[in-house]
Design an enzyme around this catalytic site. Structure first.
Site, mmCIF file in Angstrom:
data_model
loop_
_atom_site.group_PDB
_atom_site.id
_atom_site.type_symbol
_atom_site.label_atom_id
_atom_site.label_comp_id
_atom_site.label_asym_id
_atom_site.label_seq_id
_atom_site.Cartn_x
_atom_site.Cartn_y
_atom_site.Cartn_z
ATOM 1 N N LYS B 86 0.869 -1.140 -0.115
ATOM 2 C CA LYS B 86 -0.015 -0.051 0.186
ATOM 3 C C LYS B 86 1.064 1.328 0.153
ATOM 4 O O LYS B 86 1.945 1.384 0.697
ATOM 5 C CB LYS B 86 -1.061 -0.042 1.283
ATOM 6 N N SER B 155 -9.379 2.210 2.560
ATOM 7 C CA SER B 155 -8.352 2.915 1.919
ATOM 8 C C SER B 155 -7.402 1.908 1.184
ATOM 9 O O SER B 155 -6.858 2.550 0.272
ATOM 10 C CB SER B 155 -7.599 3.982 2.741
ATOM 11 N N SER B 179 -10.111 -0.214 6.662
ATOM 12 C CA SER B 179 -9.539 -0.344 5.461
ATOM 13 C C SER B 179 -8.783 -1.444 4.929
ATOM 14 O O SER B 179 -8.458 -1.698 3.794
ATOM 15 C CB SER B 179 -8.355 0.883 5.400
#
Lengths: 450, 450
Positions: B86, B155, B179
């Site tokens: 990420k 996210s 997330s």
């Protein structure tokens, strides 16, 4: 103020020596506890170090300890030794009033973790020592054993005064800003506040958990090392991550090489009184090239402001309800604290708290070069008057960073009153700090400082 | 949207199976990485799961892994396996943009702890996966692999989508509210967010440290257990206190007795869509008396409000400077967050944070009786539109209490899209949670649920 003590009186013994004699049968726990109780009975009406003492219970515990010895059972390092407990720490069966009348009826059902551990080490819980209101700045009526017109310091006022007045060889206190080091310095005893997170606070009044630290008062450095018996995680206080013990073995050992000390006036040097500067000049001279003056960058002076923000915000959270429920029974000082704390914005609080890590990183290189920092514990002698507990400014930086601190009664001020020398070590290196402190005392008493 | 994959294509392999084949020489790391890169080249223009891929570097790393095997050196459990990271997690030599244009030029000099550990386990860092703006609610342009008109969730949008689209077998994400679990559920992959404090966040964008938790995306429960390689203290992230690993041994073992499951609609049940209720009714029916409905007291519904207060206050502290420096380049959502966070008083923030302990104590008895809680991961299928990442309400309580959570792609919604089943375990019992999950999957696929 205090009556003269005969040298043979067991109240003059250190905790370690008392435990040794009780262990060998040369002294009974009952005789020691009786002597302490007598001294309290005689002196405490004027000193006011004790909030609660239960003579019968203490004597019954002492008898149990004596029985245990006679039966040949294993004995802890505090076997039969009486200990005083600051009145914000829960002791099962004794009132814990947190220094406020509104908690007068409070009787905890369980011992704080540290009290349970003291008992496991054989200690006799003699009673509760006086604290300021909720361990903040509103003084109680304890007096300084060296001069009844002066403050003993706070908030662990009774613990410091009781040890100084030979009412008990060892007492427990707490420090959120300067509440172990300051009263120890004013009362002329050894005060030891270990590394943040070394001693669980389960059963201790929660004030500002980011700062709240447990410490001890004693009449020798070796006795301060007995704090080891209360250290280590208890599964409840999740901030306990360090176990800097055991301490005694290292404390009693010789340093492998002569320690190097760093002197700093601390970021609060401008608050030091004239007599303090002079006394520290002499101390530095006596230590010759074993001590080196160190300049501290300006940023460290900001520790006090950040500590204050964290303390106010967290205390507003944790003791604000006292002010809401009993507005008329709380001091102006406490009401102001809560009001100020409630005005602090969360991101500002968090920013202040984060600075503790930043400052600690900044201090790290010092401990690569030096064994300990030498700095005043207090601005000067205990101030006259019982309406203040004195200025904690010389503790702000070290408390904020969670470093182990020690106050040693090595100096005397212009009025003949004690003046504490503070030694500060690296986080987790409590044993090394105590060993360095013993070396320092030997240098000064034996005059071998070069 | 995606091209059909041939069953023999190495991109279909799980991470464990790929590592096994690479270790035995049946597959080269280069072949696997090439296959993943090809798939990204073909599909990612429309999917937009990747923020940065460096094919040459990845292939060079793969060759190094293949060399290492040929030399007979010991191989880690992810040897030769590509992993996606990420884009709020630092990878040395790759840009880390934190989902905002203002960090476009940022190239970290060091790997995050977890990236370093992945490399030590033999993984090839394939690239950076797309995140929302500063991992908050403003979506990026990643699409859901099952329907390009729908959100992949956020996210950790790119990590979930990339694993679902067979671009990489394993990817790392983070969860401050929902997330990991939410995008895993929307994309139909396994999402695993271990116990709070299991994985160090050193080198990960700091949002709300009280809540920030690292997790992984995989296509099997066994692969999720590979999160064990990044767990444990690193000496920097002081909130890492748990080491719930190793996980794989327990995950692959049989439960000693058939697990007992508690079903709850979670405090957010009123947000569940109709199709979700129906799907969970079927699931419960299939599990018969191994699952028991559980009422949750009203207080647990307040977790979301407390989590929001903590997240806003801490994010205002930690990312507020983005809004101050680049007001025009930040989304309205982020500006509102920071403004709200700055309005929160410190004692209220502290009170909210303290409720995490209270709620966790309240959940404790559940885990005395049950192995895991079964609850929806999301209100329903991924919503249509790319202007939202969906509702994290089904994650609030568990994230707030730091419990290990798993999203399993076991159900299908009314539009044929995945619907995540969330399993929640007790803190520190991550291995048991994964073992229970495997048992659950077997029950449902083999129909032996009584």
């Amino acid at each position: 103020m205090a009556e003269r003590i005969q040298p043979a009186d067991p109240v003059t013994l250190t905790a370690r020596e008392a435990a040794r004699r009780i262990g060998s049968g040369a002294l009974s726990s009952r005789a020691l506890v009786e002597a302490c109780l007598e001294r309290i009975a005689r002196e405490d009406e004027s000193l006011r170090a004790w909030k609660f003492v239960d003579p019968e219970k203490a004597l019954a515990e002492a008898d149990e300890r004596d029985q245990r010895r006679k039966r040949g059972l294993p004995l802890g390092s505090l076997h039969g030794v009486p200990v005083g407990i600051k009145d914000i720490i829960d002791v099962q069966g004794m009132p814990t009033t947190n220094g406020t009348a509104v908690d007068e009826g409070r009787r905890p059902e369980a011992d704080a973790t540290l009290v349970r551990r003291l008992r496991q080490a054989g200690a006799v819980i003699l009673g509760k020592t006086v604290t300021t209101e909720l361990a903040y700045y509103q003084p109680a009526d304890t007096r300084n054993p060296h001069d009844p017109e002066r403050t003993p310091g706070g908030s662990s006022s009774g613990s410091a005064a009781a040890v100084a007045a030979h009412m008990v060889p060892l007492a427990v206190g707490t420090q959120t800003h300067g509440s172990v080091i300051r009263p120890a310095a004013f009362c002329g005893v050894v005060g030891f506040k270990p590394t943040y997170g070394a001693i669980p606070r389960t059963g201790v009044l929660r004030l500002a958990p980011t700062l709240d630290q447990v410490g001890v008062f004693a009449r020798s450095i070796e006795d301060a090392a007995l704090a080891e018996v209360v250290m280590g995680a208890d599964g409840s206080d999740t901030d306990v991550r360090e176990y800097p013990g055991p301490l005694t073995g290292t404390t009693l050992s010789e340093p492998p090489v002569a320690p190097d000390l760093a002197f700093t006036g601390s970021p609060a040097w401008d608050r030091a009184e004239e007599g303090t500067e002079a006394a520290f000049d002499e101390l530095r001279e006596a230590l010759g090239d074993r001590i080196e003056a160190m300049e501290m960058p300006e940023v460290f002076a900001r520790a006090r402001g950040w500590l204050d923000a964290v303390m106010r915000a967290e205390m507003a959270r944790n003791v604000g309800h006292y002010v809401d429920r009993y507005p008329d029974q709380m001091s102006d000082k406490l009401r102001e604290l809560v009001e100020e704390g409630r005005g602090i914005r969360a991101p500002d609080y968090l920013a202040a708290r984060d600075m503790s890590t930043v400052l600690h990183e900044g201090l790290r290189p010092i401990f690569h070069r030096f064994d300990a920092i030498v700095t005043p514990a207090v601005p000067g002698e205990a101030p006259v008057g019982l309406d203040t507990t004195g200025d904690p400014a010389f503790c702000s930086l070290w408390t904020f960073c969670g470093l182990p601190c020690l106050s040693l009664p090595l100096l005397t001020g212009p009025n003949g009153l004690p003046l504490g020398v503070q030694l500060v070590g690296q986080r987790g290196q409590d044993a090394r700090l105590l060993r360095t402190a013993r070396w320092l005392v030997r240098q000064l008493t034996e005059g071998e400082a070069t």
